[in-house]
Design a protein around this motif. Sequence first.
Motif, short mmCIF file in Angstrom:
data_model
loop_
_atom_site.label_atom_id
_atom_site.label_comp_id
_atom_site.label_asym_id
_atom_site.label_seq_id
_atom_site.Cartn_x
_atom_site.Cartn_y
_atom_site.Cartn_z
N ALA A 196 0.85 -1.19 0.00
CA ALA A 196 0.00 0.00 0.00
C ALA A 196 0.89 1.24 0.00
CB ALA A 196 -0.91 0.02 1.22
N LEU A 197 0.33 2.34 -0.45
CA LEU A 197 1.05 3.62 -0.48
C LEU A 197 0.64 4.42 0.75
CD1 LEU A 197 2.90 5.47 -2.16
CD2 LEU A 197 0.85 6.30 -3.31
N ARG A 198 1.63 4.86 1.53
CA ARG A 198 1.35 5.63 2.74
C ARG A 198 1.19 7.11 2.37
NH1 ARG A 198 3.48 3.28 7.79
NH2 ARG A 198 4.20 5.37 8.30
N LEU A 199 0.02 7.66 2.69
CA LEU A 199 -0.29 9.05 2.37
C LEU A 199 -0.91 9.74 3.58
CD1 LEU A 199 -1.91 8.40 -1.12
CD2 LEU A 199 0.36 9.30 -0.70
N VAL A 200 -0.89 11.07 3.56
CA VAL A 200 -1.48 11.87 4.63
C VAL A 200 -2.71 12.58 4.06
CG1 VAL A 200 -1.11 13.83 6.18
CG2 VAL A 200 0.73 12.18 5.79
N VAL A 201 -3.80 12.57 4.84
CA VAL A 201 -5.03 13.24 4.43
C VAL A 201 -4.82 14.75 4.51
CG1 VAL A 201 -7.48 13.58 4.92
CG2 VAL A 201 -6.44 11.32 5.25
N PHE A 202 -4.98 15.42 3.36
CA PHE A 202 -4.86 16.87 3.30
C PHE A 202 -6.23 17.53 3.44
CE2 PHE A 202 -4.64 20.89 0.91
CZ PHE A 202 -3.64 21.53 1.62
N ALA A 203 -7.24 16.93 2.82
CA ALA A 203 -8.59 17.49 2.89
C ALA A 203 -9.62 16.38 2.70
CB ALA A 203 -8.78 18.57 1.84
N VAL A 204 -10.79 16.56 3.34
CA VAL A 204 -11.92 15.64 3.18
C VAL A 204 -13.11 16.48 2.74
CG1 VAL A 204 -13.44 13.99 4.33
CG2 VAL A 204 -11.03 14.15 5.02
N ASP A 205 -13.67 16.15 1.57
CA ASP A 205 -14.82 16.86 1.03
C ASP A 205 -16.01 15.90 1.01
OD1 ASP A 205 -16.43 18.75 -0.19
OD2 ASP A 205 -15.73 18.24 -2.20
N PRO A 206 -16.94 16.01 1.97
CA PRO A 206 -18.08 15.09 2.01
C PRO A 206 -18.93 15.19 0.74
CG PRO A 206 -17.91 16.35 4.06
CD PRO A 206 -16.95 16.97 3.08
N GLN A 207 -19.41 14.03 0.30
CA GLN A 207 -20.26 13.93 -0.89
C GLN A 207 -21.58 13.27 -0.48
OE1 GLN A 207 -18.89 14.97 -4.05
NE2 GLN A 207 -17.25 15.71 -2.75
N GLU A 208 -22.42 12.97 -1.45
CA GLU A 208 -23.70 12.32 -1.18
C GLU A 208 -23.49 10.85 -0.83
OE1 GLU A 208 -26.39 12.86 -4.43
OE2 GLU A 208 -26.02 15.01 -4.51
N ASP A 209 -24.49 10.24 -0.21
CA ASP A 209 -24.53 8.81 0.09
C ASP A 209 -23.34 8.33 0.92
OD1 ASP A 209 -26.91 8.58 -1.33
OD2 ASP A 209 -25.85 8.22 -3.22
N PHE A 210 -22.95 9.09 1.91
CA PHE A 210 -21.87 8.73 2.82
C PHE A 210 -20.53 8.50 2.12
CE2 PHE A 210 -25.71 7.36 5.12
CZ PHE A 210 -25.57 8.16 6.24
N THR A 211 -20.30 9.17 1.01
CA THR A 211 -19.01 9.10 0.34
C THR A 211 -18.26 10.41 0.59
OG1 THR A 211 -19.86 9.97 -1.75
CG2 THR A 211 -19.89 7.56 -1.45
N ALA A 212 -17.01 10.43 0.22
CA ALA A 212 -16.21 11.64 0.39
C ALA A 212 -15.11 11.64 -0.65
CB ALA A 212 -15.61 11.71 1.79
N SER A 213 -14.69 12.84 -1.00
CA SER A 213 -13.54 13.01 -1.87
C SER A 213 -12.36 13.38 -0.98
CB SER A 213 -13.82 14.12 -2.88
OG SER A 213 -12.67 14.38 -3.64
#
Length: 156
Positions: free
Chosen positions: A127-144
Amino acid sequence: MEAIVARRGDLVAVQHDLLSELAGSGRIVDWTLDGSGDVDTITIDCEVAVANEPDFLSVTDLLAVEDVLLIGATSGVIIRGPDGLSSVIALDNTTGQTAVLELATPIPAADVYAGALVSIGRTGQEALRLVVFAVDPQEDFTASLTLVDEAPEIWA
């Protein structure tokens, strides 16, 4: 749903088939125990590509090799445990597609449960280790999610 628990600054592991031809993921549906009660194989809900090829110095006839990019390639698996911590284990499978993963080192049965998330990839690159920079909530309990490289060397 996984994005709900990710917050800005969290370290996450990303697995996607765009990262490598030997990338895959699934959920555990079954497992077998060895003589001492440890898990030695797990079965997941889909087939994934695995590799277990000899290194370059062990190849006697290079012309007989179907894919030279796989020379020395081995696969490993990350299993997310019940407490959220992950174990990385090398695989003993032969090269090909499979849903049954043969663990090189058996693990305690307490670390395996039905529905556990697994990530398969080249050993050391599961797996690739990454850091969350931003979370943009979307519809149906998804997020970008916007992710950036972990880059631990900048903090050294």
